[in-house]
Design an enzyme around this catalytic site. Structure first.
Site, PDB file in Angstrom:
ATOM      1  N   ARG A 278      29.781  60.993 -23.302  1.00 52.42           N
ATOM      2  CA  ARG A 278      30.584  61.891 -24.131  1.00 52.42           C
ATOM      3  C   ARG A 278      31.858  61.224 -24.668  1.00 52.42           C
ATOM      4  NH1 ARG A 278      30.348  67.756 -21.743  1.00 52.42           N
ATOM      5  NH2 ARG A 278      30.650  68.286 -23.930  1.00 52.42           N
TER       6      ARG A 278
ATOM      7  N   ILE B 214      20.543  65.412 -27.881  1.00 54.09           N
ATOM      8  CA  ILE B 214      22.006  65.442 -28.016  1.00 54.09           C
ATOM      9  C   ILE B 214      22.690  64.630 -26.931  1.00 54.09           C
ATOM     10  CG2 ILE B 214      24.051  66.921 -28.205  1.00 54.09           C
ATOM     11  CD1 ILE B 214      22.007  67.323 -30.486  1.00 54.09           C
TER      12      ILE B 214
ATOM     13  N   ASP C 159      22.393  73.515 -25.174  1.00 51.64           N
ATOM     14  CA  ASP C 159      22.952  74.333 -24.087  1.00 51.64           C
ATOM     15  C   ASP C 159      21.952  75.353 -23.551  1.00 51.64           C
ATOM     16  OD1 ASP C 159      26.365  74.501 -25.386  1.00 51.64           O
ATOM     17  OD2 ASP C 159      25.228  72.916 -24.410  1.00 51.64           O
TER      18      ASP C 159
ATOM     19  N   LYS D 279      32.795  81.428 -24.843  1.00 53.32           N
ATOM     20  CA  LYS D 279      33.666  80.390 -24.279  1.00 53.32           C
ATOM     21  C   LYS D 279      33.987  79.321 -25.335  1.00 53.32           C
ATOM     22  CE  LYS D 279      31.730  76.969 -21.755  1.00 53.32           C
ATOM     23  NZ  LYS D 279      32.012  75.580 -22.141  1.00 53.32           N
ATOM     24  N   ASN D 280      32.957  78.838 -26.035  1.00 48.58           N
ATOM     25  CA  ASN D 280      33.143  77.689 -26.919  1.00 48.58           C
ATOM     26  C   ASN D 280      33.767  78.035 -28.263  1.00 48.58           C
ATOM     27  OD1 ASN D 280      32.207  76.143 -24.883  1.00 48.58           O
ATOM     28  ND2 ASN D 280      30.193  75.758 -25.768  1.00 48.58           N
TER      29      ASN D 280
ATOM     30  N   ARG E 283      36.714  68.711 -20.509  1.00 41.29           N
ATOM     31  CA  ARG E 283      36.811  67.787 -21.630  1.00 41.29           C
ATOM     32  C   ARG E 283      37.330  68.452 -22.891  1.00 41.29           C
ATOM     33  NH1 ARG E 283      34.066  64.125 -21.603  1.00 41.29           N
ATOM     34  NH2 ARG E 283      33.803  64.140 -23.841  1.00 41.29           N
TER      35      ARG E 283
ATOM     36  N   ARG F 297      32.269  78.270 -14.701  1.00 40.05           N
ATOM     37  CA  ARG F 297      32.970  77.690 -15.853  1.00 40.05           C
ATOM     38  C   ARG F 297      32.584  78.414 -17.132  1.00 40.05           C
ATOM     39  NH1 ARG F 297      33.138  71.335 -16.368  1.00 40.05           N
ATOM     40  NH2 ARG F 297      34.225  72.122 -18.201  1.00 40.05           N
TER      41      ARG F 297
ATOM     42  N   CYS G 250      30.884  62.869 -18.070  1.00 39.39           N
ATOM     43  CA  CYS G 250      30.607  64.036 -17.214  1.00 39.39           C
ATOM     44  C   CYS G 250      29.136  63.949 -16.825  1.00 39.39           C
ATOM     45  CB  CYS G 250      30.922  65.332 -17.951  1.00 39.39           C
ATOM     46  SG  CYS G 250      29.678  65.810 -19.129  1.00 39.39           S
TER      47      CYS G 250
HETATM   48  C1  EPZ Z   1      30.336  70.946 -27.560  1.00 42.71           C
HETATM   49  O1  EPZ Z   1      30.635  69.783 -26.824  1.00 42.71           O
HETATM   50  C2  EPZ Z   1      30.166  72.071 -26.542  1.00 42.71           C
HETATM   51  N1  EPZ Z   1      31.421  72.261 -25.806  1.00 42.71           N
HETATM   52  C3  EPZ Z   1      29.038  71.720 -25.574  1.00 42.71           C
HETATM   53  O2  EPZ Z   1      28.862  72.828 -24.712  1.00 42.71           O
HETATM   54  C4  EPZ Z   1      27.755  71.521 -26.375  1.00 42.71           C
HETATM   55  O3  EPZ Z   1      26.715  71.125 -25.489  1.00 42.71           O
HETATM   56  C5  EPZ Z   1      27.981  70.429 -27.435  1.00 42.71           C
HETATM   57  O4  EPZ Z   1      29.096  70.784 -28.280  1.00 42.71           O
HETATM   58  C6  EPZ Z   1      26.763  70.229 -28.331  1.00 42.71           C
HETATM   59  O5  EPZ Z   1      26.430  71.446 -28.943  1.00 42.71           O
HETATM   60  C7  EPZ Z   1      32.416  72.958 -26.399  1.00 42.71           C
HETATM   61  O6  EPZ Z   1      32.300  73.433 -27.522  1.00 42.71           O
HETATM   62  C8  EPZ Z   1      33.664  73.136 -25.587  1.00 42.71           C
HETATM   63  P1  EPZ Z   1      29.627  67.022 -29.439  1.00 42.71           P
HETATM   64  P2  EPZ Z   1      31.170  68.456 -27.605  1.00 42.71           P
HETATM   65  O7  EPZ Z   1      30.879  66.286 -29.760  1.00 42.71           O
HETATM   66  O8  EPZ Z   1      31.944  68.848 -28.784  1.00 42.71           O
HETATM   67  C9  EPZ Z   1      28.347  62.459 -29.465  1.00 42.71           C
HETATM   68  C10 EPZ Z   1      28.603  73.935 -22.674  1.00 42.71           C
HETATM   69  O9  EPZ Z   1      27.614  73.914 -21.938  1.00 42.71           O
HETATM   70  N2  EPZ Z   1      29.754  62.158 -29.772  1.00 42.71           N
HETATM   71  O10 EPZ Z   1      29.077  67.964 -30.444  1.00 42.71           O
HETATM   72  O11 EPZ Z   1      31.805  67.578 -26.579  1.00 42.71           O
HETATM   73  C11 EPZ Z   1      28.159  63.038 -28.069  1.00 42.71           C
HETATM   74  O12 EPZ Z   1      28.073  62.002 -27.098  1.00 42.71           O
HETATM   75  C12 EPZ Z   1      29.085  72.644 -23.304  1.00 42.71           C
HETATM   76  O13 EPZ Z   1      29.244  74.956 -23.000  1.00 42.71           O
HETATM   77  C13 EPZ Z   1      30.130  60.848 -29.996  1.00 42.71           C
HETATM   78  O14 EPZ Z   1      29.314  59.931 -29.910  1.00 42.71           O
HETATM   79  O15 EPZ Z   1      29.812  67.787 -28.063  1.00 42.71           O
HETATM   80  C14 EPZ Z   1      26.878  63.800 -28.205  1.00 42.71           C
HETATM   81  O16 EPZ Z   1      25.783  62.905 -28.066  1.00 42.71           O
HETATM   82  C15 EPZ Z   1      28.370  71.431 -22.722  1.00 42.71           C
HETATM   83  N3  EPZ Z   1      31.430  60.571 -30.289  1.00 42.71           N
HETATM   84  C16 EPZ Z   1      26.908  64.323 -29.649  1.00 42.71           C
HETATM   85  O17 EPZ Z   1      27.884  63.514 -30.326  1.00 42.71           O
HETATM   86  C17 EPZ Z   1      32.373  61.565 -30.393  1.00 42.71           C
HETATM   87  O18 EPZ Z   1      33.554  61.258 -30.691  1.00 42.71           O
HETATM   88  C18 EPZ Z   1      27.330  65.786 -29.789  1.00 42.71           C
HETATM   89  O19 EPZ Z   1      28.507  65.950 -29.023  1.00 42.71           O
HETATM   90  C19 EPZ Z   1      31.984  62.898 -30.171  1.00 42.71           C
HETATM   91  C20 EPZ Z   1      30.662  63.180 -29.870  1.00 42.71           C
END
Ligand code: EPZ
Length: 419
Positions: A121, A326, A304, A22-23, A92, A396, A116
């Site tokens: 996020r 995370i 995850d 998916k990702n 998102r 999802r 969420c």
């Molecule tokens: C991706 O989400 C995945 N989704 C998530 O999978 C996964 O849990 C996550 O990466 C971490 O591995 C997709 O790829 C579609 P991040 P993403 O930006 O990109 C902070 C699932 O279950 N952050 O890597 O949204 C954030 O709050 C989903 O399939 C900021 O502060 O996650 C978090 O603490 C759930 N500012 C950390 O970084 C930003 O602008 C990592 O988030 C962006 C992120």
């Protein structure tokens, strides 16, 4: 709304095939916005999130045709540059259209995703990085309004590794003038898969999979055909499910290299795992040693798989500790697991999971995608009937999980909802 009914305990035996990731599919499908022509993307799983992104691309004007695991997309007639709140709030990852729309069309209006279940996020790192590339970013009425005279390459440092932030910037930078260097990039395999697809489209990206990615901008890209990688989180979910129920399963069409952190932990816990080129044989006698686990950005232990591992550790020989580094609110599954008999104490981002806690079936409610997977595993090992509501969360990110588990011998049924 559908429900899933499980009568446990189960013992899993046989073989199961893993679906496309998916990702990885989400950003690769969005990358079709970067050029005209028809993209042919294969190994795309049938998931709610995939339907959501395809409907958003159609809303923007793309022509989308789906045939089984293959999706054909043409972005010749993009006429809309707005991703509305109704679309973005359901998923998102819709924020991924921001970079490509800016890069190719020099404008975009995308709803802020909002928080969420698992955390606030924010997307501040996406927006700061796009401004470094020369985008003018305004926030108005819950929307990001972005425009540019033309993106220019820049050196960008991410305060924290962000998966979709790295993906958004990689896509935006492919058409920027000059060279972009992304530092402290996320290293997830899905990012490498996207980089491979973009390079097949004519981009010049190097360093994907490391914490420094270099993108040399080009004038235009061209459509391509690409096969999405296998889903490492689905694979990990099955490894943990077999470890918890006991049994012997061959997991086919998967890549064990993407799961080194999990495999190391499960092996330390006493699970027998042998990896072949594109399959993994997992055996468990349900005697599980307790563990201490910290979720980290890849290649660390994946957030995850945290909820799923917690169920396994509730059956371990002694207390375990999981720290979720995370997301700030990714323990929503704990309250439901407690109702099944788990003994888990939360202190901030740390969970202490007592072992030797036999679970009993109960009616439970899914709260987010991976929490719902943990409730399925809990239902498989609990004694009696477990009824999981709100399984739209599960749909999802897991393709026919109940069917796949049934073929492995689980007593599991999906009951179609009335509404
Ligand atoms: C991706 O989400 C995945 N989704 C998530 O999978 C996964 O849990 C996550 O990466 C971490 O591995 C997709 O790829 C579609 P991040 P993403 O930006 O990109 C902070 C699932 O279950 N952050 O890597 O949204 C954030 O709050 C989903 O399939 C900021 O502060 O996650 C978090 O603490 C759930 N500012 C950390 O970084 C930003 O602008 C990592 O988030 C962006 C992120």
């Amino acid at each position: 709304m559908d429900k899933i009914i499980i009568h446990g305990p189960s013992y899993l035996k046989g073989e199961v095939s893993i679906s496309g990731a998916k990702n990885a599919a989400l950003p690769i499908l969005v990358s079709s916005l970067l050029s005209s022509g028809t993209y042919e993307i294969s190994n795309v799983p049938h998931l709610k999130d995939i339907e959501t992104i395809l409907s958003l691309l159609s809303h923007l004007g793309a022509t989308v045709k789906r045939n089984k695991e293959e999706v054909k997309i043409s972005s010749d007639a993009i006429s809309c540059f707005e991703a509305p709140y109704e679309q973005v709030k359901t998923m998102r990852a819709s924020i991924l259209v921001l970079g490509p729309l800016l890069a190719r069309f020099k404008k975009a209006k995308v709803s802020l995703p909002g928080g969420c279940a698992i955390g606030e996020r924010p997307i501040n790192l996406h927006l700061a990085a796009l401004e470094k590339l020369g985008a003018d970013i305004q926030l108005e009425n819950g929307y990001v309004i972005a425009k540019t005279a033309g993106l220019k390459g820049a050196r960008i440092y991410f305060d924290t590794p962000t998966v979709t932030g790295t993906e958004n910037m990689m896509m935006a930078a492919t058409l920027a003038q000059g060279v972009t260097v992304l530092e402290n990039s996320a290293r997830e395999p899905e990012i490498t898969d996207l980089a491979n697809a973009l390079n097949q489209m004519g981009a010049f990206i190097s360093g994907a999979g490391t914490d420094t990615i270099t993108i040399e901008g080009v004038r235009e890209l061209k459509a391509t055909s690409y096969r999405v990688m296998q889903d490492r989180i689905e694979t990990g979910t099955f490894l943990i499910a077999v470890a918890a129920t006991g049994g012997e399963v061959e997991i086919k069409n998967c890549n064990s290299i993407h799961l080194e952190a999990l495999i190391e932990k499960l092996t330390a816990a006493g699970v027998k795992i042998s990896c072949q080129k594109d399959s993994i044989l997992v055996k468990s006698d349900r005697i599980i040693q307790n563990l201490h686990v910290q979720t980290q950005p890849y290649p660390g232990f994946p957030t995850d798989l945290q909820a799923q591992l917690m169920v396994l550790l509730s059956q371990a020989q002694g207390a375990s500790v999981i720290t979720e580094n995370i997301f700030e609110n990714r323990f929503n599954h704990v309250a439901e697991l407690r109702r099944m008999g788990a003994n888990i104490t939360i202190d901030g981002r740390t969970a202490v999971i007592e072992g030797f806690t036999p679970l009993s079936g109960a009616p439970v409610m899914a709260t987010d995608l991976r929490a719902s997977a943990s409730l399925v595993i809990a239902g498989l090992i609990a004694r009696g009937k477990t009824e999981i509501s709100r399984v739209y969360h599960l749909d999802r990110g897991y393709e026919q999980l109940d069917q796949k588990l049934k073929t492995l011998g689980a007593n599991i049924e999906r009951v179609r909802g009335v509404s």
